[in-house]
Design a protein around this motif. Sequence first.
Motif, mmCIF file in Angstrom:
data_model
loop_
_atom_site.group_PDB
_atom_site.id
_atom_site.type_symbol
_atom_site.label_atom_id
_atom_site.label_comp_id
_atom_site.label_asym_id
_atom_site.label_seq_id
_atom_site.Cartn_x
_atom_site.Cartn_y
_atom_site.Cartn_z
ATOM 1 N N GLN A 169 -38.247 9.965 36.616
ATOM 2 C CA GLN A 169 -37.277 9.980 35.527
ATOM 3 C C GLN A 169 -36.082 9.073 35.816
ATOM 4 O O GLN A 169 -35.397 9.230 36.824
ATOM 5 C CB GLN A 169 -36.769 11.407 35.321
ATOM 6 C CG GLN A 169 -35.792 11.568 34.169
ATOM 7 C CD GLN A 169 -36.489 11.423 32.829
ATOM 8 O OE1 GLN A 169 -37.494 12.056 32.582
ATOM 9 N NE2 GLN A 169 -35.947 10.600 31.983
ATOM 10 N N GLY A 170 -35.843 8.099 34.918
ATOM 11 C CA GLY A 170 -34.646 7.283 35.016
ATOM 12 C C GLY A 170 -34.686 6.187 36.064
ATOM 13 O O GLY A 170 -33.677 5.527 36.284
ATOM 14 N N ILE A 171 -35.824 5.994 36.747
ATOM 15 C CA ILE A 171 -35.919 4.981 37.793
ATOM 16 C C ILE A 171 -36.767 3.817 37.302
ATOM 17 O O ILE A 171 -37.896 4.004 36.871
ATOM 18 C CB ILE A 171 -36.521 5.573 39.081
ATOM 19 C CG1 ILE A 171 -35.607 6.682 39.628
ATOM 20 C CG2 ILE A 171 -36.716 4.489 40.126
ATOM 21 C CD1 ILE A 171 -36.130 7.337 40.891
ATOM 22 N N GLU A 172 -36.201 2.608 37.358
ATOM 23 C CA GLU A 172 -36.933 1.431 36.897
ATOM 24 C C GLU A 172 -38.018 1.049 37.891
ATOM 25 O O GLU A 172 -37.890 1.312 39.092
ATOM 26 C CB GLU A 172 -35.964 0.255 36.719
ATOM 27 C CG GLU A 172 -35.008 0.408 35.551
ATOM 28 C CD GLU A 172 -34.217 -0.866 35.303
ATOM 29 O OE1 GLU A 172 -34.121 -1.694 36.237
ATOM 30 O OE2 GLU A 172 -33.695 -1.035 34.199
ATOM 31 N N PRO A 173 -39.098 0.421 37.414
ATOM 32 C CA PRO A 173 -40.128 -0.064 38.337
ATOM 33 C C PRO A 173 -39.574 -1.143 39.257
ATOM 34 O O PRO A 173 -38.624 -1.853 38.902
ATOM 35 C CB PRO A 173 -41.201 -0.616 37.403
ATOM 36 C CG PRO A 173 -40.499 -0.893 36.114
ATOM 37 C CD PRO A 173 -39.414 0.129 36.005
ATOM 38 N N THR A 174 -40.150 -1.256 40.436
ATOM 39 C CA THR A 174 -39.710 -2.249 41.414
ATOM 40 C C THR A 174 -40.235 -3.627 41.033
ATOM 41 O O THR A 174 -41.414 -3.796 40.735
ATOM 42 C CB THR A 174 -40.206 -1.875 42.822
ATOM 43 O OG1 THR A 174 -39.693 -0.579 43.162
ATOM 44 C CG2 THR A 174 -39.736 -2.893 43.846
ATOM 45 N N ILE A 175 -39.349 -4.601 41.050
ATOM 46 C CA ILE A 175 -39.718 -5.976 40.714
ATOM 47 C C ILE A 175 -40.301 -6.653 41.950
ATOM 48 O O ILE A 175 -39.778 -6.497 43.061
ATOM 49 C CB ILE A 175 -38.485 -6.760 40.218
ATOM 50 C CG1 ILE A 175 -37.871 -6.055 39.012
ATOM 51 C CG2 ILE A 175 -38.864 -8.190 39.852
ATOM 52 C CD1 ILE A 175 -36.519 -6.625 38.606
ATOM 53 N N PHE A 186 -37.841 3.013 18.394
ATOM 54 C CA PHE A 186 -37.580 2.496 19.730
ATOM 55 C C PHE A 186 -36.099 2.532 20.100
ATOM 56 O O PHE A 186 -35.726 2.076 21.176
ATOM 57 C CB PHE A 186 -38.104 1.056 19.845
ATOM 58 C CG PHE A 186 -39.601 0.952 19.753
ATOM 59 C CD1 PHE A 186 -40.389 1.240 20.852
ATOM 60 C CD2 PHE A 186 -40.214 0.594 18.566
ATOM 61 C CE1 PHE A 186 -41.776 1.142 20.769
ATOM 62 C CE2 PHE A 186 -41.592 0.495 18.473
ATOM 63 C CZ PHE A 186 -42.377 0.776 19.580
ATOM 64 N N ASN A 187 -35.248 3.067 19.203
ATOM 65 C CA ASN A 187 -33.803 3.125 19.455
ATOM 66 C C ASN A 187 -33.280 1.750 19.870
ATOM 67 O O ASN A 187 -32.557 1.592 20.860
ATOM 68 C CB ASN A 187 -33.487 4.166 20.535
ATOM 69 C CG ASN A 187 -32.003 4.478 20.628
ATOM 70 O OD1 ASN A 187 -31.270 4.371 19.645
ATOM 71 N ND2 ASN A 187 -31.548 4.853 21.813
ATOM 72 N N LEU A 188 -33.677 0.731 19.102
ATOM 73 C CA LEU A 188 -33.342 -0.644 19.453
ATOM 74 C C LEU A 188 -31.844 -0.898 19.335
ATOM 75 O O LEU A 188 -31.229 -0.602 18.315
ATOM 76 C CB LEU A 188 -34.088 -1.619 18.536
ATOM 77 C CG LEU A 188 -35.594 -1.745 18.744
ATOM 78 C CD1 LEU A 188 -36.160 -2.751 17.767
ATOM 79 C CD2 LEU A 188 -35.919 -2.154 20.166
ATOM 80 N N ARG A 189 -31.262 -1.450 20.384
ATOM 81 C CA ARG A 189 -29.867 -1.885 20.343
ATOM 82 C C ARG A 189 -29.776 -3.413 20.331
ATOM 83 O O ARG A 189 -28.777 -3.969 19.912
ATOM 84 C CB ARG A 189 -29.107 -1.319 21.542
ATOM 85 C CG ARG A 189 -29.041 0.204 21.534
ATOM 86 C CD ARG A 189 -28.230 0.714 22.698
ATOM 87 N NE ARG A 189 -28.815 0.268 23.972
ATOM 88 C CZ ARG A 189 -28.182 0.345 25.144
ATOM 89 N NH1 ARG A 189 -26.957 0.816 25.191
ATOM 90 N NH2 ARG A 189 -28.779 -0.063 26.249
ATOM 91 N N VAL A 193 -31.256 11.045 25.256
ATOM 92 C CA VAL A 193 -31.531 11.578 23.919
ATOM 93 C C VAL A 193 -32.676 12.584 23.943
ATOM 94 O O VAL A 193 -32.775 13.438 23.062
ATOM 95 C CB VAL A 193 -31.852 10.436 22.926
ATOM 96 C CG1 VAL A 193 -30.634 9.565 22.695
ATOM 97 C CG2 VAL A 193 -33.025 9.587 23.422
ATOM 98 N N ASP A 194 -33.540 12.499 24.967
ATOM 99 C CA ASP A 194 -34.656 13.445 25.057
ATOM 100 C C ASP A 194 -34.255 14.748 25.751
ATOM 101 O O ASP A 194 -35.096 15.620 25.983
ATOM 102 C CB ASP A 194 -35.852 12.821 25.767
ATOM 103 C CG ASP A 194 -35.557 12.466 27.228
ATOM 104 O OD1 ASP A 194 -34.451 12.773 27.718
ATOM 105 O OD2 ASP A 194 -36.444 11.879 27.883
ATOM 106 N N GLY A 195 -32.963 14.871 26.094
ATOM 107 C CA GLY A 195 -32.483 16.103 26.716
ATOM 108 C C GLY A 195 -32.434 16.070 28.228
ATOM 109 O O GLY A 195 -31.928 17.016 28.846
ATOM 110 N N SER A 196 -32.958 15.035 28.851
ATOM 111 C CA SER A 196 -32.933 14.941 30.308
ATOM 112 C C SER A 196 -31.502 14.760 30.815
ATOM 113 O O SER A 196 -30.673 14.127 30.150
ATOM 114 C CB SER A 196 -33.783 13.763 30.794
ATOM 115 O OG SER A 196 -35.122 13.891 30.331
ATOM 116 N N ALA A 197 -31.233 15.291 31.987
ATOM 117 C CA ALA A 197 -29.876 15.232 32.533
ATOM 118 C C ALA A 197 -29.530 13.844 33.070
ATOM 119 O O ALA A 197 -28.365 13.435 33.046
ATOM 120 C CB ALA A 197 -29.714 16.264 33.645
#
Length: 312
Positions: free
Chosen positions: A2-8, A86-89, A225-229
């Motif tokens: 959760q919340g961790i980007e994949p390693t490049i 997709f909640n596009l910004r 937005v999905d409720g995760s902390a």
Amino acid sequence: MQGIEPTIGSYETADINELVSRMLRDLGNPEPPLSLDVVRHLQKLDLTYYSKTDLNLLDEMAHRAKMAGSTLMSSARHMIEVVEKFNLRGLLMLKQDEKKIFIDNDVVQLKRRFIIAHEILHDLLPWHRSLLLGDNESTLSPSCHQLMEAEANYGARRLIFLGDRFHREAKDLELSWKSIQAVKERYGNTLTTALWQMVCERYPDHPVFGLISRHPLHPEIGGRVDGSAVSHMMRSRGFQARFSKVVSADAYRLVRTYISGRKKGPIGSGICRMVDSNGETYEFEMSSFSNGYDVLTFGSLVNVAKFVLPTR
């Protein structure tokens, strides 16, 4: 996780660094803060702000997407469906020789800067352009999409913190909220982005992590937005190597042990224990700050000798 980007990958990282460095050289190695208008001019990128109520502009975006063969429109009848799903910004639209960045007008002014830089990187990276220009089925893969976003995020930070210049300046700074605030002001970015860069690029090989999360005592502040902390967990290269099993939920539990009830400003600090990949326990100095929208946290390894928990 959760919340961790994949390693490049190392090759992709080197390519991104070289492309950003080349762009900065083409701009004359400017002083901070970097003007993204100048960067867009160099890249021949137009910029438009859209509103979810502006149906005409949304129709234009949809038309561009269809003309470019974008898979975004493959399962949606109208662009508003894509924006909401997709909640596009921000969105980069490429159509032959015409390139345009669309930014959600609801995004606050300072946050627009990183979003624009992110879209610039999608255009700058050749392997991203090739996917965005064609109706390539690999763009539908969640893992491919997440990796592309991580690469654009990394490159965007390298760009707005002026490549290697940030490391040269930051290595002489202590890891503190005062230093992070100073970096924010000097480079003209958000406190969140400054924290991210300090965690990952000040001393990349030292175990350091950062967290963007909900306030444990004031749930209206932060969270996904999905409720995760936890929204994001940032990890230095050294942290990834030695504490790969630590997930965002582990770090958030530690935040809860020292947090205060304040809603803004410094809201707590403490010495907390983490277990590395070999099962050994180490001490981290952690500190949290609330900007009123999120709780920002950093943790840095301070006890280089292993700390062994007493047996019962």
